[in-house]
Motif scaffolding. Sequence first.
Motif, PDB file in Angstrom:
ATOM      1  N   ASP A  72      37.324  25.126  37.629  1.00 40.33           N
ATOM      2  CA  ASP A  72      36.433  26.191  37.175  1.00 40.33           C
ATOM      3  C   ASP A  72      34.990  25.730  37.083  1.00 40.33           C
ATOM      4  OD1 ASP A  72      37.162  24.498  35.076  1.00 40.33           O
ATOM      5  OD2 ASP A  72      36.664  26.027  33.563  1.00 40.33           O
ATOM      6  N   GLU A  73      34.695  24.451  37.282  1.00 39.38           N
ATOM      7  CA  GLU A  73      33.329  23.946  37.292  1.00 39.38           C
ATOM      8  C   GLU A  73      32.803  23.981  38.730  1.00 39.38           C
ATOM      9  OE1 GLU A  73      33.160  20.107  35.566  1.00 39.38           O
ATOM     10  OE2 GLU A  73      33.894  20.776  33.594  1.00 39.38           O
ATOM     11  N   CYS A  74      31.759  24.748  38.952  1.00 40.41           N
ATOM     12  CA  CYS A  74      31.229  24.951  40.304  1.00 40.41           C
ATOM     13  C   CYS A  74      30.775  23.642  40.951  1.00 40.41           C
ATOM     14  CB  CYS A  74      30.066  25.934  40.273  1.00 40.41           C
ATOM     15  SG  CYS A  74      30.524  27.607  39.754  1.00 40.41           S
ATOM     16  N   VAL A  75      30.156  22.762  40.152  1.00 41.03           N
ATOM     17  CA  VAL A  75      29.650  21.498  40.709  1.00 41.03           C
ATOM     18  C   VAL A  75      30.809  20.640  41.185  1.00 41.03           C
ATOM     19  CG1 VAL A  75      28.386  19.394  40.194  1.00 41.03           C
ATOM     20  CG2 VAL A  75      27.569  21.573  39.276  1.00 41.03           C
ATOM     21  N   SER A  76      31.858  20.492  40.344  1.00 41.77           N
ATOM     22  CA  SER A  76      33.019  19.688  40.717  1.00 41.77           C
ATOM     23  C   SER A  76      33.735  20.281  41.927  1.00 41.77           C
ATOM     24  CB  SER A  76      33.990  19.584  39.537  1.00 41.77           C
ATOM     25  OG  SER A  76      33.390  18.920  38.447  1.00 41.77           O
ATOM     26  N   LEU A  77      33.849  21.603  41.952  1.00 37.36           N
ATOM     27  CA  LEU A  77      34.528  22.270  43.057  1.00 37.36           C
ATOM     28  C   LEU A  77      33.770  22.052  44.366  1.00 37.36           C
ATOM     29  CD1 LEU A  77      37.020  24.154  43.474  1.00 37.36           C
ATOM     30  CD2 LEU A  77      35.426  26.072  43.349  1.00 37.36           C
ATOM     31  N   SER A  78      32.441  22.183  44.323  1.00 38.31           N
ATOM     32  CA  SER A  78      31.633  21.988  45.530  1.00 38.31           C
ATOM     33  C   SER A  78      31.695  20.546  46.012  1.00 38.31           C
ATOM     34  CB  SER A  78      30.168  22.378  45.266  1.00 38.31           C
ATOM     35  OG  SER A  78      30.066  23.746  44.938  1.00 38.31           O
ATOM     36  N   MET A  79      31.680  19.599  45.064  1.00 46.38           N
ATOM     37  CA  MET A  79      31.742  18.194  45.443  1.00 46.38           C
ATOM     38  C   MET A  79      33.083  17.866  46.101  1.00 46.38           C
ATOM     39  SD  MET A  79      31.373  14.755  43.115  1.00 46.38           S
ATOM     40  CE  MET A  79      32.957  15.048  42.355  1.00 46.38           C
TER      41      MET A  79
ATOM     42  N   VAL B 241      39.679  27.491  44.888  1.00 48.68           N
ATOM     43  CA  VAL B 241      39.814  28.560  43.895  1.00 48.68           C
ATOM     44  C   VAL B 241      39.250  28.045  42.570  1.00 48.68           C
ATOM     45  CG1 VAL B 241      41.834  29.596  45.002  1.00 48.68           C
ATOM     46  CG2 VAL B 241      42.155  27.828  43.270  1.00 48.68           C
ATOM     47  N   SER B 242      38.946  29.002  41.674  1.00 48.81           N
ATOM     48  CA  SER B 242      38.271  28.598  40.431  1.00 48.81           C
ATOM     49  C   SER B 242      39.080  28.861  39.170  1.00 48.81           C
ATOM     50  CB  SER B 242      36.918  29.324  40.328  1.00 48.81           C
ATOM     51  OG  SER B 242      37.112  30.732  40.348  1.00 48.81           O
ATOM     52  N   ASP B 243      40.353  29.236  39.285  1.00 46.38           N
ATOM     53  CA  ASP B 243      41.171  29.418  38.090  1.00 46.38           C
ATOM     54  C   ASP B 243      42.634  29.128  38.418  1.00 46.38           C
ATOM     55  OD1 ASP B 243      42.723  32.105  38.574  1.00 46.38           O
ATOM     56  OD2 ASP B 243      40.637  32.559  39.088  1.00 46.38           O
ATOM     57  N   GLY B 244      43.412  28.934  37.358  1.00 46.08           N
ATOM     58  CA  GLY B 244      44.806  28.543  37.527  1.00 46.08           C
ATOM     59  C   GLY B 244      45.683  29.616  38.134  1.00 46.08           C
ATOM     60  N   MET B 245      45.428  30.875  37.821  1.00 45.67           N
ATOM     61  CA  MET B 245      46.250  31.948  38.371  1.00 45.67           C
ATOM     62  C   MET B 245      46.089  32.035  39.891  1.00 45.67           C
ATOM     63  SD  MET B 245      48.504  34.215  37.908  1.00 45.67           S
ATOM     64  CE  MET B 245      48.550  34.356  36.103  1.00 45.67           C
ATOM     65  N   ALA B 246      44.843  31.900  40.367  1.00 51.84           N
ATOM     66  CA  ALA B 246      44.607  31.914  41.814  1.00 51.84           C
ATOM     67  C   ALA B 246      45.275  30.713  42.480  1.00 51.84           C
ATOM     68  CB  ALA B 246      43.106  31.922  42.092  1.00 51.84           C
ATOM     69  N   ALA B 247      45.256  29.573  41.784  1.00 49.95           N
ATOM     70  CA  ALA B 247      45.924  28.385  42.332  1.00 49.95           C
ATOM     71  C   ALA B 247      47.426  28.606  42.431  1.00 49.95           C
ATOM     72  CB  ALA B 247      45.626  27.172  41.456  1.00 49.95           C
ATOM     73  N   TRP B 248      48.022  29.181  41.381  1.00 49.70           N
ATOM     74  CA  TRP B 248      49.458  29.469  41.383  1.00 49.70           C
ATOM     75  C   TRP B 248      49.834  30.432  42.514  1.00 49.70           C
ATOM     76  CZ3 TRP B 248      54.392  29.085  40.617  1.00 49.70           C
ATOM     77  CH2 TRP B 248      55.206  30.215  40.540  1.00 49.70           C
ATOM     78  N   GLN B 249      49.046  31.472  42.689  1.00 44.39           N
ATOM     79  CA  GLN B 249      49.334  32.450  43.737  1.00 44.39           C
ATOM     80  C   GLN B 249      49.212  31.832  45.130  1.00 44.39           C
ATOM     81  OE1 GLN B 249      46.572  35.561  42.734  1.00 44.39           O
ATOM     82  NE2 GLN B 249      47.938  36.503  41.206  1.00 44.39           N
ATOM     83  N   ALA B 250      48.222  30.960  45.318  1.00 50.43           N
ATOM     84  CA  ALA B 250      48.034  30.325  46.626  1.00 50.43           C
ATOM     85  C   ALA B 250      49.158  29.337  46.940  1.00 50.43           C
ATOM     86  CB  ALA B 250      46.688  29.609  46.670  1.00 50.43           C
ATOM     87  N   LEU B 251      49.622  28.619  45.925  1.00 52.63           N
ATOM     88  CA  LEU B 251      50.665  27.608  46.131  1.00 52.63           C
ATOM     89  C   LEU B 251      52.058  28.218  46.172  1.00 52.63           C
ATOM     90  CD1 LEU B 251      49.294  24.822  43.767  1.00 52.63           C
ATOM     91  CD2 LEU B 251      49.384  24.743  46.266  1.00 52.63           C
ATOM     92  N   HIS B 252      52.195  29.408  45.626  1.00 58.67           N
ATOM     93  CA  HIS B 252      53.498  30.067  45.577  1.00 58.67           C
ATOM     94  C   HIS B 252      53.689  31.053  46.726  1.00 58.67           C
ATOM     95  CE1 HIS B 252      57.215  31.405  43.822  1.00 58.67           C
ATOM     96  NE2 HIS B 252      56.785  32.646  43.660  1.00 58.67           N
ATOM     97  N   GLY B 253      52.608  31.366  47.444  1.00 61.22           N
ATOM     98  CA  GLY B 253      52.691  32.368  48.498  1.00 61.22           C
ATOM     99  C   GLY B 253      53.051  31.773  49.849  1.00 61.22           C
TER     100      GLY B 253
ATOM    101  N   TRP C 133      42.687  20.055  35.092  1.00 63.00           N
ATOM    102  CA  TRP C 133      43.552  20.327  33.945  1.00 63.00           C
ATOM    103  C   TRP C 133      43.104  21.597  33.221  1.00 63.00           C
ATOM    104  CZ3 TRP C 133      46.799  16.280  31.216  1.00 63.00           C
ATOM    105  CH2 TRP C 133      47.458  16.829  30.106  1.00 63.00           C
ATOM    106  N   ASP C 134      41.832  21.648  32.819  1.00 66.17           N
ATOM    107  CA  ASP C 134      41.308  22.767  32.032  1.00 66.17           C
ATOM    108  C   ASP C 134      40.741  23.856  32.945  1.00 66.17           C
ATOM    109  OD1 ASP C 134      41.814  21.700  29.424  1.00 66.17           O
ATOM    110  OD2 ASP C 134      40.182  20.280  29.760  1.00 66.17           O
ATOM    111  N   MET C 135      41.474  24.966  33.007  1.00 61.34           N
ATOM    112  CA  MET C 135      41.035  26.123  33.799  1.00 61.34           C
ATOM    113  C   MET C 135      41.395  27.397  33.051  1.00 61.34           C
ATOM    114  SD  MET C 135      41.987  25.225  37.776  1.00 61.34           S
ATOM    115  CE  MET C 135      43.724  24.921  37.433  1.00 61.34           C
ATOM    116  N   PRO C 136      40.680  28.493  33.292  1.00 58.97           N
ATOM    117  CA  PRO C 136      41.036  29.770  32.653  1.00 58.97           C
ATOM    118  C   PRO C 136      42.330  30.347  33.223  1.00 58.97           C
ATOM    119  CG  PRO C 136      39.203  30.049  34.185  1.00 58.97           C
ATOM    120  CD  PRO C 136      39.442  28.576  34.080  1.00 58.97           C
TER     121      PRO C 136
END
Length: 226
Positions: free
Chosen positions: A8-15, A30-42, A53-56
Motif C-alpha cells: 500500500d506504500e506507493c514508493v515501495s511498490l514503485s521501487m 496491486v495496493s491492497d490485500g483483497m486485490a492480491a487475494w483476487q489476483a492469486l486466486h483467479g 505485511w501491513d495492507m488495507p
Amino acid sequence: MKILIADDECVSLSMLEGLLTDWGHEVVAVSDGMAAWQALHGADAPPLAILDWDMPELDGVEVCGRLRAVPSSKPPYILLVTAKGGKQNIVSGLQAGANDYLTKPFDPDELRARVNVGISMLELQHNLAERVRDLELALAHVRQLKGLLPICCYCKKIRDDHDYWQQLEGYFLSHSDLKFSHGICPDCLAREMKSVSSPNGAPTGVSALAPADSGRTSQSQAPSAA
C-alpha cells in the motif's frame, strides 16, 4: 516470470516494480490485500508473490492463510516483506503460509537472490508434478494388463471392457506399448507344410512358409519326391 507485488506504500511498490522489471520479470502490481487475494486466486494467477505485511482490507498474513486454505496443485510461492522484525514475527509469517520472509529496508541483491530461490523452487515443483503425472500414466497402463482376462478357449480372442471380442494381438496393441514381430513356430510350420503338400507327398510352396532365418527346416522334415 510473472510476479505479483502487493504494497500500500506507493514508493515501495514503485521501487519493487522497477527492480523486478529490470530483472526481466512480468509484474502485476496491486495496493491492497483483497486485490492480491483476487489476483492469486483467479485464473492465470502469478506463480510468485511478494506481499507486504501491513495492507488495507487484508494484510499479507491473512492473504497467505486464505491461499493455503484452498487446495491447489500449483500453490504460489510467497515472499512476505515487512518492517516488522524479531523472531516471533518471522515465525508467525511462515506459519501463516509464507515461503520466505524479508525485512524492510531490504538490499536489492538480497531480494533478487530470494526471488531466484523462489523461481528455482517453482521449477522443481513443476518438474516433480510432471514426473508424478508420468508415473500415474505408467501405472494406468500396468493396471490395464493386470487381473483376469476373459479369453475364449477355442479361438483365443479376448473380451474387453466394452464386451467386444478381439484378437489377442489387437488387445495387447491397444492396451500396451508392445510391438509384434511376426514369424512362424515349428509346430505351425510343420502343419502348414502338410496342408500344402501334393497328393504324392511332394511339398509345394514351402519356401513361402518357412522363414529364411529359422534354420529349423531340414531334408528330414520334407518328404522326398523320389
